[in-house]
Structure formats: C-alpha cells, structure tokens
Scaffold this motif. Structure first.
Motif, PDB file in Angstrom:
ATOM      1  N   PHE A   1       0.801  -1.184  -0.018  1.00  0.00           N
ATOM      2  CA  PHE A   1       0.321   0.118  -0.043  1.00  0.00           C
ATOM      3  C   PHE A   1       0.706   1.669  -0.435  1.00  0.00           C
ATOM      4  O   PHE A   1       1.628   1.353   0.787  1.00  0.00           O
ATOM      5  CB  PHE A   1      -0.794   0.391   0.758  1.00  0.00           C
ATOM      6  CG  PHE A   1      -1.859   1.327   1.055  1.00  0.00           C
ATOM      7  CD1 PHE A   1      -2.974   0.794   0.783  1.00  0.00           C
ATOM      8  CD2 PHE A   1      -1.750   2.079   2.081  1.00  0.00           C
ATOM      9  CE1 PHE A   1      -4.240   1.340   0.025  1.00  0.00           C
ATOM     10  CE2 PHE A   1      -2.675   3.416   1.759  1.00  0.00           C
ATOM     11  CZ  PHE A   1      -3.752   3.216   1.101  1.00  0.00           C
ATOM     12  N   PRO A   2       0.613   2.200  -0.791  1.00  0.00           N
ATOM     13  CA  PRO A   2       1.675   3.818  -0.904  1.00  0.00           C
ATOM     14  C   PRO A   2       1.705   4.251  -0.236  1.00  0.00           C
ATOM     15  O   PRO A   2       0.176   4.710   0.491  1.00  0.00           O
ATOM     16  CB  PRO A   2       1.584   3.676  -2.473  1.00  0.00           C
ATOM     17  CG  PRO A   2      -0.109   3.572  -2.299  1.00  0.00           C
ATOM     18  CD  PRO A   2      -0.431   1.700  -1.924  1.00  0.00           C
ATOM     19  N   LEU A   3       2.440   4.202   0.860  1.00  0.00           N
ATOM     20  CA  LEU A   3       2.138   5.797   1.811  1.00  0.00           C
ATOM     21  C   LEU A   3       1.674   7.422   1.254  1.00  0.00           C
ATOM     22  O   LEU A   3       1.047   8.062   2.229  1.00  0.00           O
ATOM     23  CB  LEU A   3       3.798   6.244   2.117  1.00  0.00           C
ATOM     24  CG  LEU A   3       4.960   4.646   2.796  1.00  0.00           C
ATOM     25  CD1 LEU A   3       5.730   5.729   3.305  1.00  0.00           C
ATOM     26  CD2 LEU A   3       3.295   4.682   4.042  1.00  0.00           C
ATOM     27  N   SER A   4       1.861   7.564   0.161  1.00  0.00           N
ATOM     28  CA  SER A   4       1.201   8.485  -0.570  1.00  0.00           C
ATOM     29  C   SER A   4      -0.326   8.804  -0.021  1.00  0.00           C
ATOM     30  O   SER A   4      -1.255   9.390  -0.626  1.00  0.00           O
ATOM     31  CB  SER A   4       1.032   8.859  -2.431  1.00  0.00           C
ATOM     32  OG  SER A   4       0.975   7.845  -2.920  1.00  0.00           O
ATOM     33  N   LEU A   5      -1.075   7.788  -0.517  1.00  0.00           N
ATOM     34  CA  LEU A   5      -2.865   7.151  -0.357  1.00  0.00           C
ATOM     35  C   LEU A   5      -2.974   7.400   0.942  1.00  0.00           C
ATOM     36  O   LEU A   5      -3.921   7.994   1.471  1.00  0.00           O
ATOM     37  CB  LEU A   5      -2.547   5.734  -0.900  1.00  0.00           C
ATOM     38  CG  LEU A   5      -3.015   6.204  -2.501  1.00  0.00           C
ATOM     39  CD1 LEU A   5      -3.579   4.766  -3.135  1.00  0.00           C
ATOM     40  CD2 LEU A   5      -3.440   7.338  -3.493  1.00  0.00           C
ATOM     41  N   LEU A   6      -2.570   7.032   1.715  1.00  0.00           N
ATOM     42  CA  LEU A   6      -2.872   6.848   3.007  1.00  0.00           C
ATOM     43  C   LEU A   6      -3.254   7.614   3.610  1.00  0.00           C
ATOM     44  O   LEU A   6      -4.479   7.836   4.513  1.00  0.00           O
ATOM     45  CB  LEU A   6      -1.281   6.494   4.152  1.00  0.00           C
ATOM     46  CG  LEU A   6      -1.925   6.137   5.012  1.00  0.00           C
ATOM     47  CD1 LEU A   6      -2.223   4.649   5.545  1.00  0.00           C
ATOM     48  CD2 LEU A   6      -0.239   5.961   6.301  1.00  0.00           C
ATOM     49  N   GLN A   7      -2.843   9.331   3.719  1.00  0.00           N
ATOM     50  CA  GLN A   7      -4.004  10.328   4.068  1.00  0.00           C
ATOM     51  C   GLN A   7      -5.106   9.996   3.947  1.00  0.00           C
ATOM     52  O   GLN A   7      -6.192  10.526   4.735  1.00  0.00           O
ATOM     53  CB  GLN A   7      -2.973  11.937   3.759  1.00  0.00           C
ATOM     54  CG  GLN A   7      -3.936  12.731   4.504  1.00  0.00           C
ATOM     55  CD  GLN A   7      -2.716  14.342   4.211  1.00  0.00           C
ATOM     56  OE1 GLN A   7      -1.325  14.203   4.281  1.00  0.00           O
ATOM     57  NE2 GLN A   7      -3.578  14.814   4.638  1.00  0.00           N
ATOM     58  N   GLU A   8      -5.578   9.613   2.490  1.00  0.00           N
ATOM     59  CA  GLU A   8      -6.874   9.979   1.884  1.00  0.00           C
ATOM     60  C   GLU A   8      -8.231   8.838   2.421  1.00  0.00           C
ATOM     61  O   GLU A   8      -9.161   9.311   3.089  1.00  0.00           O
ATOM     62  CB  GLU A   8      -7.048  10.268   0.267  1.00  0.00           C
ATOM     63  CG  GLU A   8      -6.415   9.068  -0.180  1.00  0.00           C
ATOM     64  CD  GLU A   8      -6.099   9.123  -1.723  1.00  0.00           C
ATOM     65  OE1 GLU A   8      -6.256   8.390  -2.902  1.00  0.00           O
ATOM     66  OE2 GLU A   8      -5.322  10.197  -2.074  1.00  0.00           O
TER      67      GLU A   8
END
Length: 96
Positions: free
Chosen positions: A52-59
């Motif tokens: 799972f990409p860290l860049s998508l975690l916040q959303e």
C-alpha cells in the motif's frame, strides 16, 4: 526511498496521525477535534497490504472521534534506519 507501508515498517518507522478538523466549517464556528493517535503500522499492513503506497494513506483515514476525513499524517523515522531495519528483519525471522 521508502514508498510503501511494508518498507516503512521494515525500516522501523512509526506513524502518528492527528485530526485536522479546524475551528471553522464554512461561516460557522465549530469545536476543534484535536484527536491524536499513534497508529500501529503492522495492523495497517494486515488490513491494507505491504504494498500500500504511503502517498494514499492520508486520504484513506478518518478521525474516529468526529468522523472528519481531514487528517494529518506524520512518520517518525529512527535515528539509525539501517539498525532499525536489521532489528525488524531479525524479529520477523524469529516469529516465522
């Protein structure tokens, strides 16, 4: 460069999240939530997967107190990443 949950966990990173719901909702004044929490990366890997990409975690996160999708995500990086990676790989091998 670390880009996935699995890589961050292997490097010994820790995850901190905070609700970013402010004191205004449009023209109305609202109570600020301010909820903060340390999130377990291993549990996220169980639910989202190692890739799972860290860049998508916040959303993908939501505050459990107020339900807001406005969250801040921060990672705590260890002082010596190579040492933390060795420790995490060693503990993973012992558990296998």
């Amino acid at each position: 460069m670390i880009e996935t949950l699995g890589e961050a966990w292997s490097a010994g990173w820790r995850l901190k999240v905070a609700c970013a719901w402010g004191t205004r909702d449009g023209l109305k004044s609202v109570r600020e939530c301010g909820r903060r929490h340390d999130v377990d990366l291993e549990t996220l890997i169980w639910t989202r997967g190692r890739d799972f990409p860290l860049s998508l975690l916040q959303e993908r996160l939501r505050c459990p107190t107020c339900g807001s999708r406005r969250v801040r995500v921060g990672f705590v990086v260890p002082d010596n990443p190579a040492e933390a990676a060795v420790r995490s790989v060693g503990s993973a091998r012992r558990g296998a």
